[in-house]
Motif scaffolding. Structure first.
Motif, PDB file in Angstrom:
ATOM      1  N   ASP A 112      -3.664   4.033  -1.163  1.00 10.05           N
ATOM      2  CA  ASP A 112      -4.118   2.962  -2.048  1.00 10.05           C
ATOM      3  C   ASP A 112      -3.605   1.634  -1.537  1.00 10.05           C
ATOM      4  O   ASP A 112      -2.408   1.506  -1.223  1.00 10.05           O
ATOM      5  N   TYR A 119      -2.426  -1.442  -2.982  1.00  7.15           N
ATOM      6  CA  TYR A 119      -2.030  -1.827  -4.337  1.00  7.15           C
ATOM      7  C   TYR A 119      -2.165  -3.320  -4.557  1.00  7.15           C
ATOM      8  O   TYR A 119      -2.479  -3.764  -5.658  1.00  7.15           O
ATOM      9  N   TRP A 124       0.842  -1.187   0.000  1.00  7.48           N
ATOM     10  CA  TRP A 124       0.000   0.000   0.000  1.00  7.48           C
ATOM     11  C   TRP A 124       0.880   1.240   0.000  1.00  7.48           C
ATOM     12  O   TRP A 124       2.110   1.132   0.165  1.00  7.48           O
ATOM     13  N   THR A 130      -1.562   7.849  -1.761  1.00  6.04           N
ATOM     14  CA  THR A 130      -1.954   8.194  -3.129  1.00  6.04           C
ATOM     15  C   THR A 130      -1.312   9.530  -3.494  1.00  6.04           C
ATOM     16  O   THR A 130      -1.501  10.514  -2.762  1.00  6.04           O
TER      17      THR A 130
END
Ligand SMILES: CC(C)(COP(=O)(O)OP(=O)(O)OC[C@H]1O[C@@H](n2cnc3c(N)ncnc32)[C@H](O)[C@@H]1OP(=O)(O)O)[C@@H](O)C(=O)NCCC(=O)NCCS
Length: 156
Positions: free
Chosen positions: A76, A78, A65, A68
């Protein structure tokens, strides 16, 4: 009983096997997963990782993660993956809860999760919903014709 630790560069080969073994990802997606693992093993990349390992320190899954870009406190998720043989035993929830705790500790406000609307991704959607993620948006035909993007959120 799995526990969580930081990513090490030496995890790459095992994590590649874990990612491929789920049969959830196309080759181009596997390539991106490996790029993130390589970046995450370098300090200061901005990609945050946690790795779930068994009692022999063998990786069973991981989450990736990061903040952002250009946001104030949105993160985010990911990637989140659990070895096919270890799924359904609560590891995915442990990983996701770790991500949420980490984002909270960084004074983050949101965790954003994107996934596919395809029928083959029903188990991923069920997982996010069981873990308390809220479905925010659906982008029709986003990834491919007939493959919508679904956006889930955890608000902290
Ligand atoms: C999605 C994934 C990470 C979930 O990990 P997991 O370890 O299997 O999930 P858990 O065992 O922690 O399940 C957590 C909750 O989700 C629910 N859940 C998980 N899979 C489910 C399914 N197929 N159907 C219904 N509920 C499901 C569990 O019942 C559990 O709910 P509960 O705690 O209320 O009983 C894992 O299945 C996976 O790696 N899938 C392939 C990779 C992938 O697609 N990743 C996401 C896209 S990047």
């Amino acid at each position: 009983m799995a526990h969580l630790r930081d990513l090490r560069a030496s995890d790459r080969a095992t994590l590649e096997r874990v990612v491929r073994g789920t049969n959830a990802f196309r080759e181009d997606e596997v390539e991106v997963a490996l790029e993130l693992i390589d970046a995450g093993a370098r300090p200061g990349s901005g990609y945050l990782f946690t790795v779930a390992v068994n009692e022999r320190d063998e990786p069973q899954g991981y989450a990736c993660w990061g903040l952002t870009p250009l946001s104030d406190g949105a993160y985010d998720l990911y990637w989140i993956v659990v070895d096919a043989a270890a799924q359904g035993q609560g590891l995915g929830r442990v990983l996701l809860e770790h991500v949420v705790r980490d984002v909270r500790a960084r004074a983050g406000r949101l965790v954003i999760i994107e996934t596919s609307g395809k029928p083959e991704y029903a188990s991923q959607r069920a997982f996010y919903e069981r873990c308390g993620c809220t479905l925010l948006a659906r982008y029709p035909d986003f990834y491919r014709l007939g493959d919508d993007k679904l956006v889930y959120m955890v608000r902290l």
